[in-house]
Design an enzyme around this catalytic site. Structure first.
Site, PDB file in Angstrom:
ATOM      1  CE1 TYR A   1      62.527 -15.488 -59.597  1.00 28.84           C
ATOM      2  CE2 TYR A   1      63.582 -14.275 -57.819  1.00 28.84           C
ATOM      3  CZ  TYR A   1      63.425 -14.528 -59.172  1.00 28.84           C
ATOM      4  OH  TYR A   1      64.148 -13.821 -60.094  1.00 28.84           O
TER       5      TYR A   1
ATOM      6  CE1 TYR B   1      58.114 -14.192 -64.940  1.00 31.82           C
ATOM      7  CE2 TYR B   1      59.311 -12.508 -66.139  1.00 31.82           C
ATOM      8  CZ  TYR B   1      59.208 -13.814 -65.683  1.00 31.82           C
ATOM      9  OH  TYR B   1      60.214 -14.718 -65.976  1.00 31.82           O
TER      10      TYR B   1
HETATM   11  C1  LIG Z   1      63.291 -14.620 -64.343  1.00 32.16           C
HETATM   12  S1  LIG Z   1      63.986 -14.635 -65.903  1.00 32.16           S
HETATM   13  C2  LIG Z   1      63.395 -16.101 -66.575  1.00 32.16           C
HETATM   14  C3  LIG Z   1      64.493 -16.974 -67.053  1.00 32.16           C
HETATM   15  C4  LIG Z   1      65.149 -16.502 -68.309  1.00 32.16           C
HETATM   16  N1  LIG Z   1      64.368 -16.893 -69.464  1.00 32.16           N
HETATM   17  C5  LIG Z   1      66.535 -17.014 -68.420  1.00 32.16           C
HETATM   18  O1  LIG Z   1      66.926 -17.541 -69.445  1.00 32.16           O
HETATM   19  O2  LIG Z   1      67.258 -16.871 -67.465  1.00 32.16           O
HETATM   20  C6  LIG Z   1      63.026 -13.342 -66.663  1.00 32.16           C
HETATM   21  C7  LIG Z   1      63.490 -12.962 -68.030  1.00 32.16           C
HETATM   22  O3  LIG Z   1      63.133 -13.974 -68.967  1.00 32.16           O
HETATM   23  C8  LIG Z   1      62.666 -13.385 -70.181  1.00 32.16           C
HETATM   24  N2  LIG Z   1      61.262 -13.749 -70.350  1.00 32.16           N
HETATM   25  C9  LIG Z   1      60.506 -14.408 -69.463  1.00 32.16           C
HETATM   26  N3  LIG Z   1      59.271 -14.602 -69.935  1.00 32.16           N
HETATM   27  C10 LIG Z   1      59.232 -14.058 -71.151  1.00 32.16           C
HETATM   28  C11 LIG Z   1      58.222 -13.905 -72.123  1.00 32.16           C
HETATM   29  N4  LIG Z   1      56.975 -14.376 -71.956  1.00 32.16           N
HETATM   30  N5  LIG Z   1      58.541 -13.255 -73.247  1.00 32.16           N
HETATM   31  C12 LIG Z   1      59.750 -12.764 -73.445  1.00 32.16           C
HETATM   32  N6  LIG Z   1      60.758 -12.876 -72.573  1.00 32.16           N
HETATM   33  C13 LIG Z   1      60.503 -13.507 -71.426  1.00 32.16           C
HETATM   34  C14 LIG Z   1      62.801 -11.895 -69.990  1.00 32.16           C
HETATM   35  O4  LIG Z   1      64.010 -11.478 -70.532  1.00 32.16           O
HETATM   36  C15 LIG Z   1      62.840 -11.719 -68.516  1.00 32.16           C
HETATM   37  O5  LIG Z   1      63.538 -10.564 -68.114  1.00 32.16           O
END
Ligand SMILES: C[S@@+](CC[C@H](N)C(=O)[O-])C[C@H]1O[C@@H](n2cnc3c(N)ncnc32)[C@H](O)[C@@H]1O
Length: 504
Positions: free
Chosen positions: A365, A464
């Site tokens: 990361y 997470y």
């Molecule tokens: C590190 S980012 C992951 C990448 C993100 N999905 C993107 O499009 O950039 C983390 C964010 O992804 C979304 N996310 C990740 N896992 C999720 C899950 N299991 N359910 C809902 N939202 C999720 C949340 O908004 C979170 O704050």
């Protein structure tokens, strides 16, 4: 009689006394004479005036001079404009007697018959000469010449050269008359310039993203086909990086305080000082990596390490061992291909077209490393703006000094492909802290390993909030937390209570 105005013969007094004597001889009261031209003007015939006034451009002094010189025609020809001269000649013709007069006659008693005094005019000043010359130029200009406009070709011949040069430099195309009635009117067809091959915005964004993806070191990282239309926001605001971006306030440990082993060749697991001990009071070294079951050349995390909360210490820059040492895995980088794709409700996600073995290192990361203080501010902004959080705390070791705080990795604007890994309550990957700078407890790698074999094109996920799962207690749902959409049977319903991922 001679009146000398040149100052180069007799003085005024001498002349005046001479005149008085001459007038007395003729029995007439002598007029008073001075050297000024206006003194003689009373005897200037009025008819001569207009000849002078025909030259409007002459100034007063010049006119005065011409008035005076026209008295008797005894003015050097070079100092008189031609027109004035010719007029003077006419005047003389009208008075033939005067022509016969000697050049220095004495004034007679009868003004009509008496000879007029001859006046010797002083040489004109330089200024007057200039004015007279100018008057001559005006006079000598042929009548056909257009009035002076300040742009005369006579004085600025370059004008013509310029025109010719301009014509040469910008030749005028020969025109061919077009019969417009013969040009067909094609309604419905656009001009070729409008249909020229101009890539669509989505294509341009895709190319921009592909350029960015190409900068990532290691096996290719691609973007899934068909998701291009979703790229607009993403490609514009994100940069891929290959290492942490250390921001102000973050200080990596100085090199002299970083440890290293003295192993030669490949490290001896029983002796290498880099390796952690399995337990606190034990001598057994923690050997993190071993050969994969199906291919001993592929180094994977050993199963007993995979499910423990440990920090892996790899050999580093200060070690004596070879770069190919078995204790250098994460620092050698990613070995699997990756693909970013759109998951739907959870935004973008990450998967691999390759089969990934259990224990295999996937990627780290990455992001900007900032202080905890800054991270708090960024977190508030991100929560208010879009709700996504890309902050990852380097909190494996509690800070030695309470005021120090921990460092935080922010992958929002700068990051690697692992920044797209979503959360799952039943993840197939795990983040394990890995250090190759033994001694630096505040700065280390956040490395992802597969916890089981992962088939190609399966979404890669990690927990997470691993502490919540490991505690075994049912999670208290925080209404302000981000709802989990992982869809697993054991879903806890939320990602994390405080928006920030932690190392443990
Ligand atoms: C590190 S980012 C992951 C990448 C993100 N999905 C993107 O499009 O950039 C983390 C964010 O992804 C979304 N996310 C990740 N896992 C999720 C899950 N299991 N359910 C809902 N939202 C999720 C949340 O908004 C979170 O704050």
């Amino acid at each position: 009689m001679v009146i000398d105005l040149t100052n180069d013969s007799d003085s005024e007094d001498q002349i005046q006394s001479q005149l008085r004597t001459e007038y007395a001889t003729h029995g007439q009261a002598s007029p008073s004479f001075t050297l000024a031209h206006r003194v003689v003007s009373p005897v200037v015939p009025q008819k001569r005036k207009p000849a002078v006034e025909q030259i409007p451009s002459l100034s007063k002094p010049t006119r005065a001079l011409l008035n005076s010189v026209s008295l008797n025609g005894h003015v050097p020809s070079h100092s008189i404009p031609h027109r004035v001269q010719s007029h003077t000649t006419t005047t003389h013709a009208a008075h033939p007697d005067r022509q016969r007069l000697p050049s220095t006659p004495s004034p007679g008693l009868d003004p009509t018959t008496a000879p007029l005094p001859t006046v010797v005019v002083p040489s004109p000043s330089r200024h007057l000469k200039r004015e007279i010359d100018r008057a001559r130029v005006v006079q000598s200009t042929p009548h056909s010449t257009p009035p002076l406009s300040g742009l005369s070709d006579r004085f600025f011949p370059t004008n013509d050269y310029e025109k010719r040069a301009r014509r040469g430099a910008y030749p005028v195309a020969k025109t061919h008359p077009v019969d417009r009635r013969s040009v067909p009117l094609l309604i419905g067809r656009t001009a070729p310039v409008l249909t020229a091959q101009r890539p669509r915005v989505a294509d341009q964004l895709l190319r921009a993203l592909q350029r960015k993806l190409a900068t990532i070191k290691g096996p290719p990282v691609t973007f899934a086909a068909g998701n291009e239309h979703l790229l607009a926001d993403f490609a514009a605001n994100f940069e891929f990086i290959n290492a942490y971006k250390i921001r102000p306030g973050v200080e990596p440990l100085k090199e002299e305080f970083i440890g290293g082993c003295g192993c030669s060749g490949f490290c001896d697991p029983t002796r290498c000082v880099c390796l952690e001990t399995e337990e606190e009071n034990s001598d057994r070294k923690l050997i993190a990596y071993g050969g994969a079951a199906d291919d001993p050349l592929v180094l994977v995390l050993r199963p007993e390490i995979l499910h423990r909360t440990v920090m892996i210490v790899e050999c580093g820059a200060r070690c004596n061992c070879e770069k190919a040492c078995w204790n250098r895995v994460v620092q050698r980088g990613r070995t699997v291909r990756l693909e970013i794709f759109h998951t739907g409700e959870r935004g973008f996600g990450l998967r691999s077209p390759d089969t990934i073995r259990a224990g295999q290192f996937i990627d780290c990361y990455l992001g900007e490393v900032i202080t905890e203080e800054k991270a708090d501010i960024r977190e508030e902004i991100a929560t208010a703006q879009h709700g996504h959080s890309y902050l990852f705390g380097l909190d494996f070791y509690p800070p030695s000094d309470e005021t120090e705080g921990i460092y935080v990795v922010d992958g929002e604007r700068f990051g690697g492909p692992a920044r797209f890994m979503n959360h799952s309550c039943h993840p197939n990957c795990r983040m394990i802290p890995v250090s190759h700078t033994p001694g630096d407890e505040r700065l280390y790698d956040l490395a992802f390993f597969a916890v089981r074999d992962i088939p190609p094109m399966t979404e890669l996920t990690f927990d997470y909030n691993p502490g919540a799962r490991e505690s075994g207690r049912p999670t208290k749902i925080d209404p302000s937390a981000v709802r989990c959409l992982c869809g697993e049977k054991n879903c806890r319903g939320q990602l994390w209570p405080n928006q920030r991922k932690g190392t443990k």
